[in-house]
Structures are given as C-alpha cells and as structure tokens.
Design a protein around this motif. Structure first.
Motif: not given
Length: 395
Positions: A117-125, A175-181
């Motif tokens: 339910r939790d998706l986190v996208v971290v930096d890929d540049g 669904r929770r979406i987080e972007i860590f950038s």
C-alpha cells in the motif's frame, strides 16, 4: 548486525539498479525509518564499473544493518524469469516498496506483483524530475532523452505493463505514494507526498573532506546516451579544464573506455574511476575547491553533500550546437532546466574553445609555474558573478 538498525524483514522491500539509487535508499532509511532494517534487492547490471560500485555500496548497507539480496537479474535469457519468480513471495508480503527507477522495465514488471500500500520513489538522478512531471500530467513513462521519438516494437509490446506501473504509482484510497528527492519539483502530482533528501546520512557518516587548491571535473554520459556529439564533448572538456586549471576528471560509470582514453590523451587530465557515487567521494575527500560539471544530477546533490564546506560547484551549460542530430527534441530544454533549477552553484556559459584538442599533442591544463593559474585565455565565462559558495543554506 549494526546497532543502528533492527532486524531486516519483508515489511519494507527496496529495489535498486544503480549505486546512486542505493545511496538514496540509505538516505531515505536514515530520514524516515531510523533503527529499522529493510531488505534491499540489488538487480545487478552487467557493466563492471556499476557492479563494482554496487558491491561497495552493498557493504555500506550491511554496515547499517540492512539485509542485501544480490540478484544476477541480467545473467542470461532466463535470468529475468528466475529473478521475478524468486522475488514474488517477498513482493506479496511487503507492506512498503522503495524503488529507484520507475522507468525501469524490470521495476515496472515487479510493480505488477506487489500488493504494497506504500510505494516510495527515491532519486535516480535528474530522471526523477521527468518522472514527477509525467505522473502529474498523466503521460506514459518515457525517459527524457528518448521522449519525442517513435515507440519501437519492444515499447509497443511492453506498453500494457508500463501503463499498469503508472497506475500503481498513482495515489488512491488504498495506495500511498511518496517521492524522496533532492531534485526541484515544478509539478507535484495530486495526492503524492514529497519529502526532501538533504544527504544527512552522507554528511553524518563521512567528512568533512580535505579541500585541495585546484579544480576537479565531473564526467557525464551524455555522449553514451546519444545526446551530445563525441567530438564536441571532448572540445568542451578541454576548454573547461584549461580555463579553470582542472587536473582530475571523475568518470561517469557509463562512460566508454575508448572515449576516456581519447579524453586523457587530448587534455592531460587524470581520469579517475570512482569506487562510490561522487557524493560519497567528494564528502570523503580530498576534493578540489572548485568542482566543474555539465548539467547532471551532481549539480543538485553535491551542494547538499558538501554543505558547510568551502567547495564551489560550477556548472557549464550545454551549447545547442553540441547536440547530435538524433537527440530528442526535449533534450535542450530538459538540460537547461537541470542547470536553471540548481541552487548554490556557479553558472558557466559555453563559448568556442581557444584551441581544439589534439590527442597527438596532449595539453597540460594548468600552468606548471603556478598550478592555480590557467595556461591560456578563458573560453568560458562565469555568470552570474555573485554566485556564492556552497553553504548551510543548501541543507
């Protein structure tokens, strides 16, 4: 097991394919899950330099108490089936999935399996900037240097999987979406949580670095991705090194060996193949007082990693004349945006080099009598002149 982390388990599962992604997973864990171990799956590429950096970054992750699972995800035609089959149980049990490259077909396939339910996208540049914009506009996921081109047969076949991945990366009731950038966000998708990556883990674990008097240069893979002409790039590196007295060139992990040999012969620069992402190399030191770069991720990340030091990051814009005829129509605008949105950097404007490089007659980029003084007229001018040093404001 490090005392910094608890028992790693299936509740948080991270997928990485590059050293920078792994670094940013460690940054996310430090900021949002201190004391909690996670299971980190390395989907190993075939490139030897990338694999070497991933091995060393995996050791750092283990030191932090995380469990690392190394997958030979590209070791033959059957490898993807073995990898996905072996990970399906972990994916179904995971409560949270952290991923570094939403454009990756491998990751998109894995997203069709997970129930997290939790998706986190971290930096890929810098690709993260394009991903966020595409998600906000509801567009299909396409890497910036390919945007504008006609989809190939493989793109058409994979389109349903890509569309499914985009839906799973869209927030909803379940669904929770987080972007860590650390990248600037001009568009934020509705319902997405954005949190800042300040490179606090990197600054806590390493440095401060010893700073040398000279300048260092950061390489880019813009030639390898077909965006910038090979000869133009060599000329630009030569001119930039002469103008600023650079002595070392930190190669991008994707730069070809042939190009680096020609660059070394033509410019006299010492070619360095880093064992870690540049943010860690710079923080560990030694590092030049000035770090020169073309538009890339490091113009955003190095000021954060080096906050509180006297290192100046300078970025040289890409002249439109350097682009190849096959470069995406999106390329120039995207690269200009990478430079224009960077904070705490010194901007450099490209002009024609005073002398074209000649591999048969290597040029020493600095004056032997005075290493801090360029040998010839400066073919690059710095703008704006008021740009300051990297400082605490970047953190």
């Amino acid at each position: 097991m490090s005392p910094r982390a608890g028992n790693a388990g299936p509740h948080t599962l991270a997928f990485v394919e590059s050293p920078v992604q792994l670094l940013n997973v460690l940054e996310w864990a430090h900021a949002h899950a201190p004391g909690v171990g996670l299971t980190l799956v390395v989907l190993s590429p075939v490139d030897p330099m990338t694999r070497g950096q991933l091995r060393r970054m995996s050791d750092l992750a283990r030191d932090e108490g995380h469990q690392v699972r190394w997958e030979e995800a590209r070791g033959g035609p059957l490898a993807p089936f073995r990898t996905i089959g072996g990970l399906s149980g972990l994916l179904r049990r995971a409560h949270r999935v952290v991923l570094g490259d939403p454009f990756s077909r491998y990751v998109q396939l894995l997203l069709t399996i997970t129930r997290a339910r939790d998706l986190v996208v971290v930096d890929d540049g810098t690709a993260t900037m394009e991903f966020v914009g595409q998600l906000a506009r509801g567009e299909r996921l396409v890497r910036w240097h390919r945007k504008g081109g006609r989809p190939g047969p493989r793109d058409v076949l994979f389109a349903p999987v890509s569309a499914s991945a985009r839906r799973r990366l869209t927030p909803g009731e379940r669904r929770r979406i987080e972007i860590f950038s650390s990248m600037p966000m001009t568009e934020t998708p509705a319902g997405v949580t954005v949190s800042a990556n300040t490179f606090a883990w990197t600054r806590t674990r390493f440095g401060p670095p010893r700073i040398t008097r000279g300048a260092d240069m950061v390489g880019t893979s813009l030639v390898e991705t077909g965006v910038v002409d090979d000869g133009r790039y060599l000329e630009a590196v030569h001119a930039l090194a002469r103008a600023h007295g650079a002595t070392r060139y930190f190669a991008h992990r994707r730069e070809s060996t042939d190009k680096l040999h020609r660059l070394e012969a033509a410019t006299g620069l010492e070619i360095v193949r880093p064992e870690f992402p540049l943010e860690l190399i710079a923080r560990r030191g030694p590092i030049g007082r000035t770090v020169l770069s073309f538009p890339s991720t490091v113009v955003h990340t190095l000021p954060l990693a080096l906050a509180g030091t006297e290192v100046r990051v300078a970025v040289c814009d890409i002249d439109p004349a350097w682009l190849t005829e096959n470069a995406s129509p999106r390329a120039q605008g995207f690269l200009s945006g990478v430079t224009g949105t960077a904070r705490d950097v010194h901007r450099l404007s490209p002009t024609a080099p005073a002398t074209a490089p000649n591999p048969a007659n290597p040029v020493n980029p600095v004056n032997p009598a005075n290493p801090s003084e360029p040998t010839g007229p400066a073919p690059f001018t710095a703008t704006p002149p008021s740009a300051g040093l990297v400082g605490p404001a970047a953190s």
